[in-house]
Design a protein around this motif. Structure first.
Motif, PDB file in Angstrom:
ATOM      1  N   ARG A  62       0.830  -1.201   0.000  1.00  0.00           N
ATOM      2  CA  ARG A  62       0.000   0.000   0.000  1.00  0.00           C
ATOM      3  C   ARG A  62       0.874   1.264   0.000  1.00  0.00           C
ATOM      4  O   ARG A  62       0.568   2.244  -0.666  1.00  0.00           O
ATOM      5  N   PRO A  96       0.029   5.332  -5.073  1.00  0.00           N
ATOM      6  CA  PRO A  96      -0.189   6.779  -4.937  1.00  0.00           C
ATOM      7  C   PRO A  96      -1.291   7.085  -3.927  1.00  0.00           C
ATOM      8  O   PRO A  96      -2.178   6.269  -3.694  1.00  0.00           O
ATOM      9  N   GLU A  97      -1.200   8.276  -3.331  1.00  0.00           N
ATOM     10  CA  GLU A  97      -2.256   8.739  -2.425  1.00  0.00           C
ATOM     11  C   GLU A  97      -3.527   8.956  -3.230  1.00  0.00           C
ATOM     12  O   GLU A  97      -3.483   9.426  -4.363  1.00  0.00           O
ATOM     13  N   ASP A 151      -9.840  12.377  -1.694  1.00  0.00           N
ATOM     14  CA  ASP A 151     -10.771  12.095  -0.596  1.00  0.00           C
ATOM     15  C   ASP A 151     -11.952  11.220  -0.994  1.00  0.00           C
ATOM     16  O   ASP A 151     -12.477  10.479  -0.184  1.00  0.00           O
TER      17      ASP A 151
END
Length: 170
Positions: free
Chosen positions: A84, A88-89, A92
């Motif tokens: 994880r 990439p992030e 939201d």
């Protein structure tokens, strides 16, 4: 949430020199090699991946430690996972499918509708497959802002406002 996320699957060998046909589940399919090492589901093996070229249904890929067609054939059906932390992030309002599976689904009144069993993408948008003790059959809930206004990863629950009649006793 798990420490690894499924990013692809090996569909079989490609050619006779040990390449595999790899299906990428990444938002940017060609980025799958950037998330190496890629692990088997049980974590017993790991690979680096170098994409040779796009092919029908995925990519022809050279995996580390795979040198023959027979070795590539033996990996058919293997799902590949990335750490994880290497991914990439997300924005939201984006989620990894692996994070949604197992979450409880509640209606806007707090009544339990079931749990997410799987997430499907047939091209027109994601569908949450809901299983529950009060359901006569599996329910496929559109994963849209209208039908799923709230996803609370911390509490492991989803608040749903399903279309009328989707769940049997509506």
């Amino acid at each position: 949430m798990t420490d690894r996320v499924c990013v692809g699957a090996i569909a079989g060998s490609f050619g006779v020199r040990g390449e595999v046909r790899l299906k990428s589940f990444c938002a940017e399919p060609e980025a799958i090699g950037d998330y190496a090492p890629l692990f088997t589901e049980d974590g017993s093996r790991s690979f680096t991946a170098r994409i040779s070229r796009p092919v029908k249904g995925g990519f022809a890929v050279r995996l580390s430690g795979v040198a023959t067609k027979e070795q590539a054939d033996a990996l058919k059906g293997t799902r590949l996972f990335a750490d994880r932390a290497a991914l990439p992030e997300l924005a939201d309002d984006e989620y990894y499918h692996a994070d949604l599976i197992g979450m409880e689904v509640l209606d806007t009144g707090g009544r339990s509708l079931g749990h997410v069993h799987a997430v499907h993408d047939h091209g027109a948008g994601d569908l949450l497959e809901i299983h529950g003790p009060g359901l006569k059959s599996t329910v496929l809930l559109p994963f849209t802002n209208a039908a799923v206004p709230t996803v609370d990863l911390g509490a492991r629950r989803i608040i749903a406002d399903p279309p009328e009649g989707l769940f049997s006793d509506d």
